[in-house]
Design a protein around this motif. Sequence first.
Motif, PDB file in Angstrom:
ATOM      1  N   VAL A 170       0.862  -1.181   0.000  1.00  0.00           N
ATOM      2  CA  VAL A 170       0.000   0.000   0.000  1.00  0.00           C
ATOM      3  C   VAL A 170       0.897   1.229   0.000  1.00  0.00           C
ATOM      4  O   VAL A 170       2.060   1.175   0.397  1.00  0.00           O
ATOM      5  CB  VAL A 170      -0.962   0.047   1.208  1.00  0.00           C
ATOM      6  CG1 VAL A 170      -1.996  -1.053   1.124  1.00  0.00           C
ATOM      7  CG2 VAL A 170      -0.206  -0.007   2.530  1.00  0.00           C
ATOM      8  N   GLU A 171       0.342   2.347  -0.436  1.00  0.00           N
ATOM      9  CA  GLU A 171       1.131   3.554  -0.624  1.00  0.00           C
ATOM     10  C   GLU A 171       1.682   4.094   0.700  1.00  0.00           C
ATOM     11  O   GLU A 171       1.296   3.655   1.786  1.00  0.00           O
ATOM     12  CB  GLU A 171       0.278   4.627  -1.317  1.00  0.00           C
ATOM     13  CG  GLU A 171      -0.070   4.309  -2.761  1.00  0.00           C
ATOM     14  CD  GLU A 171      -1.223   3.351  -2.924  1.00  0.00           C
ATOM     15  OE1 GLU A 171      -1.565   3.062  -4.081  1.00  0.00           O
ATOM     16  OE2 GLU A 171      -1.780   2.862  -1.903  1.00  0.00           O
ATOM     17  N   SER A 172       2.545   5.082   0.572  1.00  0.00           N
ATOM     18  CA  SER A 172       3.183   5.681   1.746  1.00  0.00           C
ATOM     19  C   SER A 172       2.186   6.469   2.580  1.00  0.00           C
ATOM     20  O   SER A 172       1.159   6.937   2.093  1.00  0.00           O
ATOM     21  CB  SER A 172       4.319   6.606   1.301  1.00  0.00           C
ATOM     22  OG  SER A 172       3.817   7.652   0.485  1.00  0.00           O
ATOM     23  N   ARG A 186      -2.835  10.944   4.694  1.00  0.00           N
ATOM     24  CA  ARG A 186      -3.177   9.653   4.107  1.00  0.00           C
ATOM     25  C   ARG A 186      -2.480   8.563   4.909  1.00  0.00           C
ATOM     26  O   ARG A 186      -1.257   8.548   4.982  1.00  0.00           O
ATOM     27  CB  ARG A 186      -2.731   9.574   2.638  1.00  0.00           C
ATOM     28  CG  ARG A 186      -3.065   8.236   1.967  1.00  0.00           C
ATOM     29  CD  ARG A 186      -2.541   8.144   0.539  1.00  0.00           C
ATOM     30  NE  ARG A 186      -1.097   8.028   0.454  1.00  0.00           N
ATOM     31  CZ  ARG A 186      -0.396   7.967  -0.672  1.00  0.00           C
ATOM     32  NH1 ARG A 186      -1.030   8.037  -1.830  1.00  0.00           N
ATOM     33  NH2 ARG A 186       0.921   7.858  -0.657  1.00  0.00           N
ATOM     34  N   PRO A 187      -3.214   7.634   5.525  1.00  0.00           N
ATOM     35  CA  PRO A 187      -2.547   6.520   6.202  1.00  0.00           C
ATOM     36  C   PRO A 187      -1.902   5.594   5.187  1.00  0.00           C
ATOM     37  O   PRO A 187      -2.378   5.465   4.057  1.00  0.00           O
ATOM     38  CB  PRO A 187      -3.675   5.828   6.958  1.00  0.00           C
ATOM     39  CG  PRO A 187      -4.914   6.200   6.216  1.00  0.00           C
ATOM     40  CD  PRO A 187      -4.671   7.568   5.624  1.00  0.00           C
ATOM     41  N   GLY A 188      -0.801   4.972   5.580  1.00  0.00           N
ATOM     42  CA  GLY A 188      -0.093   4.102   4.650  1.00  0.00           C
ATOM     43  C   GLY A 188       0.866   3.174   5.351  1.00  0.00           C
ATOM     44  O   GLY A 188       0.594   2.687   6.451  1.00  0.00           O
ATOM     45  N   GLY A 189       2.024   2.953   4.720  1.00  0.00           N
ATOM     46  CA  GLY A 189       2.959   1.929   5.161  1.00  0.00           C
ATOM     47  C   GLY A 189       3.642   2.176   6.483  1.00  0.00           C
ATOM     48  O   GLY A 189       4.144   1.231   7.101  1.00  0.00           O
ATOM     49  N   ALA A 309      -4.571   1.773   7.125  1.00  0.00           N
ATOM     50  CA  ALA A 309      -4.300   2.002   5.702  1.00  0.00           C
ATOM     51  C   ALA A 309      -5.163   1.094   4.835  1.00  0.00           C
ATOM     52  O   ALA A 309      -5.692   1.522   3.800  1.00  0.00           O
ATOM     53  CB  ALA A 309      -2.823   1.771   5.398  1.00  0.00           C
ATOM     54  N   ILE A 310      -5.331  -0.163   5.231  1.00  0.00           N
ATOM     55  CA  ILE A 310      -6.149  -1.091   4.456  1.00  0.00           C
ATOM     56  C   ILE A 310      -7.595  -0.602   4.416  1.00  0.00           C
ATOM     57  O   ILE A 310      -8.244  -0.582   3.362  1.00  0.00           O
ATOM     58  CB  ILE A 310      -6.072  -2.507   5.057  1.00  0.00           C
ATOM     59  CG1 ILE A 310      -4.636  -3.045   4.973  1.00  0.00           C
ATOM     60  CG2 ILE A 310      -7.037  -3.454   4.339  1.00  0.00           C
ATOM     61  CD1 ILE A 310      -4.412  -4.291   5.805  1.00  0.00           C
ATOM     62  N   ALA A 311      -8.115  -0.196   5.584  1.00  0.00           N
ATOM     63  CA  ALA A 311      -9.490   0.305   5.642  1.00  0.00           C
ATOM     64  C   ALA A 311      -9.661   1.552   4.780  1.00  0.00           C
ATOM     65  O   ALA A 311     -10.686   1.715   4.097  1.00  0.00           O
ATOM     66  CB  ALA A 311      -9.873   0.603   7.091  1.00  0.00           C
ATOM     67  N   ASN A 312      -8.662   2.433   4.796  1.00  0.00           N
ATOM     68  CA  ASN A 312      -8.717   3.638   3.960  1.00  0.00           C
ATOM     69  C   ASN A 312      -8.820   3.276   2.487  1.00  0.00           C
ATOM     70  O   ASN A 312      -9.632   3.844   1.739  1.00  0.00           O
ATOM     71  CB  ASN A 312      -7.476   4.489   4.218  1.00  0.00           C
ATOM     72  CG  ASN A 312      -7.317   5.631   3.240  1.00  0.00           C
ATOM     73  OD1 ASN A 312      -6.666   5.485   2.201  1.00  0.00           O
ATOM     74  ND2 ASN A 312      -7.901   6.775   3.557  1.00  0.00           N
ATOM     75  N   ARG A 313      -8.020   2.297   2.040  1.00  0.00           N
ATOM     76  CA  ARG A 313      -8.036   1.916   0.625  1.00  0.00           C
ATOM     77  C   ARG A 313      -9.369   1.265   0.245  1.00  0.00           C
ATOM     78  O   ARG A 313      -9.905   1.519  -0.838  1.00  0.00           O
ATOM     79  CB  ARG A 313      -6.887   0.959   0.305  1.00  0.00           C
ATOM     80  CG  ARG A 313      -5.484   1.483   0.616  1.00  0.00           C
ATOM     81  CD  ARG A 313      -5.263   2.908   0.124  1.00  0.00           C
ATOM     82  NE  ARG A 313      -3.875   3.302   0.215  1.00  0.00           N
ATOM     83  CZ  ARG A 313      -3.326   3.938   1.259  1.00  0.00           C
ATOM     84  NH1 ARG A 313      -4.058   4.239   2.310  1.00  0.00           N
ATOM     85  NH2 ARG A 313      -2.061   4.285   1.246  1.00  0.00           N
TER      86      ARG A 313
END
Length: 324
Positions: A170-172, A186-189, A309-313
Amino acid sequence: MVVTRVIEKAAEVLRAGGLVALPTETVYGLGANAEDPAAVARIFQVKGRPPTHPLIVHIGGADQLDDWVEEVPATARLLAGHFWPGPLTLVLRRGRRVPLEATGGLETVAVRVPDHPAALALLAAFGGGITAPSANRFGSVSPTTAEHVRAELGDTVDFVLDGGPCGVGVESTIVDVTGDAPGILRPGGVTREEIEAVLGRPVALPSTSHVRVPGQHPSHYAPRARVVLAEPEQAVAEAERAQQLGHRVGILLPPAFADAPVKAHAVVPVPAAPDAYARGLYGFLRELDQQGCDLIVASLPAEEGLGLAIANRLRRAAGPRLSP
């Protein structure tokens, strides 16, 4: 390991104003010379990306940060020193080297140092910054292998640098450090908990911001199939109900229901470990597309650690569909 001549070939393409798909630890990026407005503009054209949607400038090390931004607050240096190279992007005031074409017309710029040997070797050989959003059509599922890039963008990319599958998937994480207090855009890695541990204080997670950054469009990271979100205990029933209504349903089966029989067109069991789920997420969505699903049922993981981050995507993937 990517051989030197391949790295040099990719660097030559960048110097000539071309586009290079490059691997990072997060996803594959569509790279251009960050100081070449015409090359940067071509990224937007190839992706079908709105020109007001800013790009991330990738640099070779934290020691180069002052070359690209106007000033570096102490918080930014602390985060860069701890997480770079790595999946953390910092939003700072734009330096003169960065054209407005790369920032969507903003006076802020998003910068990071990728943690992938091929990307770092390319940055060293090229000797400059590389703007690189994900190497896919705007709004669609991000690519985590070179094959994903070739399948989606084909010969619109001048060179594809194959560095194998991406390790994070997933993105940064994007952190705004232009104000008095840092905030995650943005939540990420890199997880919120990891950032807070380094800073020694809570970090805000605004749902909206006056600072435009990648991944904020209402629909993003979306497969061709429509994504529907359901509570974990209701996901199987939701998938079977949609299948009975005539949909070709794919389901991202929650770990707690891994052994449950499901009457659906396609079933992808989700790993219990968040890092494995994040690494496989985009591949799972692509797989369900390839199996001909027109609807995907997914449930949100616990929104902590990489689960955020997963939930955001998944929420973005389930958002309003982009116009063709």
